[in-house]
Design a protein around this motif. Structure first.
Motif, PDB file in Angstrom:
ATOM      1  N   THR A  33      -5.526   6.294   6.698  1.00  0.00           N
ATOM      2  CA  THR A  33      -4.489   5.262   6.663  1.00  0.00           C
ATOM      3  C   THR A  33      -4.448   4.481   7.972  1.00  0.00           C
ATOM      4  O   THR A  33      -4.151   3.282   7.987  1.00  0.00           O
ATOM      5  N   GLU A  55      -7.136  -0.283  -0.267  1.00  0.00           N
ATOM      6  CA  GLU A  55      -6.009  -0.492   0.649  1.00  0.00           C
ATOM      7  C   GLU A  55      -6.454  -1.245   1.893  1.00  0.00           C
ATOM      8  O   GLU A  55      -5.743  -2.141   2.378  1.00  0.00           O
ATOM      9  N   ASN A  78       0.825  -1.214   0.000  1.00  0.00           N
ATOM     10  CA  ASN A  78       0.000   0.000   0.000  1.00  0.00           C
ATOM     11  C   ASN A  78       0.854   1.257   0.000  1.00  0.00           C
ATOM     12  O   ASN A  78       0.455   2.297  -0.535  1.00  0.00           O
ATOM     13  N   THR A 113      -7.103   1.424   8.124  1.00  0.00           N
ATOM     14  CA  THR A 113      -7.068   0.279   7.211  1.00  0.00           C
ATOM     15  C   THR A 113      -6.909  -1.038   7.972  1.00  0.00           C
ATOM     16  O   THR A 113      -6.865  -2.102   7.351  1.00  0.00           O
TER      17      THR A 113
END
Length: 362
Positions: A260, A27, A17, A263
């Protein structure tokens, strides 16, 4: 430790990713799929994930005490270690002389939504800290706007950079988006040496200076490699079972600038037996306690540590205005901890802490 509960499958997906600019959904799906593959591999080796939770760890902790021959002992718990210490306070208070809790991961909160909220709070604290500093405010009159520019600029045009994931290995192409930069800034707030530099770093990124990116990548890669993810998920999913999944589902539906960080795999994909029904109830105790926290902590907000201290009737709470996650190792903290352990029943002199100011932004 044996068995080893690392998840190289998950690490490979996370690094992949870092080398592309895919959507949050794509992702996250790659991380979840890789983590589930890790689970299946470990299950085939005979691993029973129900064996791993904080209640089991507390039993191990008390077994260590007995093996060392201590009738009572003092426990220093940092981050998850503080959650473990709180559980020990509930299960065997008569075996504990005193506790020091640093940057508390409490039994009453946790999960992806809590991580998102904590990262947002720490960034807001950075903006407020800069605004309260004449020098920083002069250089960055609207740090919040600069942060927004970093996210927007690199989501629109990601940074493409070569980076060697391991010492001596050839560089690999990394593609750093605005969300990746936000995760890197959040990770940097763990380090008290980096906190004073962050407004300058953010300002540089907003203006197009990407020279700091390799260091942000290095910190994030190193952090991810310290975690045995199968152990992490087994413990947290057992511990947080009583909190429900609604908040995490809502965070994933609206991940925001710290997407992020979201994820990660949720407990829906990592089923384990929950801890006891009362595990998520607040821990109360009259065992002497010193509870410490850092104002810029990006993962365990100081207000949460202070709430824990308020439930411990014989406690002292101390806040470091210039630290992030973990204050153990600070000279004043070391002195206070030593004094506390010498006489945990006596009031603690916080004079050295009163002399510490917030970060000196440069």
């Amino acid at each position: 430790a044996e068995p080893k509960l690392d998840c190289p499958e998950r690490e490979e997906a996370w690094l992949a990713n870092l080398q592309r600019a895919a959507s949050f959904a794509v992702e996250r799906a790659s991380i979840v799929d890789a983590t589930v593959s890790c689970r299946h591999r470990l299950e085939e080796l005979g691993i029973d994930f129900d064996d791993y939770d904080t209640e089991s760890n507390v039993r191990d902790l008390d077994a260590i005490r007995r093996a060392l021959g201590y009738e009572r002992w003092n426990i220093l718990g940092i981050s998850y270690g503080a959650r473990l210490t709180l559980a020990a306070l509930r299960s065997s208070p008569d075996r504990i002389r005193s506790v020091i809790l640093d940057s508390v991961s409490d039994v009453t909160t946790g999960g992806l939504a809590a991580s998102q909220e904590s990262a947002e709070r720490a960034l807001d604290q950075l903006v407020a800290g800069c605004a309260g500093s004449e020098a920083c405010a002069g250089e960055h009159p609207d740090l919040g706007a600069e942060i927004g520019l970093v996210e927007q600029r690199y989501d629109a045009t990601p940074i493409v950079i070569g980076f060697a994931m391991d010492y001596g290995s050839p560089p690999e192409t990394c593609v750093i988006t605005g969300a990746d930069a936000m995760a890197g800034i959040s990770q940097a707030m763990y380090d008290p040496a980096l906190i004073p530099l962050l407004p300058r770093i953010i300002g540089g990124l907003a203006a197009g200076d990407t020279s700091v990116i390799p260091e942000l990548i290095r910190q994030n890669v190193a952090s991810h490699r310290t975690i045995a993810w199968a152990m992490n998920l087994s413990v947290n999913c057992a511990d947080y079972a009583g909190l429900g999944a609604g908040a995490d589902d809502a965070a994933i539906a609206d991940p925001g600038r710290f997407r992020t960080l979201l994820t990660e795999t949720t407990c829906a994909d990592w089923p384990v037996e929950p801890t006891a029904d009362d595990f998520n109830s607040p821990v109360t105790s009259d065992v002497p306690a010193l509870v410490v926290a850092g104002q810029y902590d990006p993962v365990t907000p100081p207000a949460g540590s202070e709430r824990v201290a308020s439930r411990l009737t014989n406690s002292t709470f101390a806040l470091w205005p210039n630290r992030g996650h973990g204050v153990t190792g600070d000279a004043c903290a070391e002195d206070l901890m030593a004094a506390f352990l010498e006489h945990p029943e006596l009031p603690l002199n916080l004079e050295c802490l009163a002399a510490i100011s917030g970060p000196t932004f440069v």
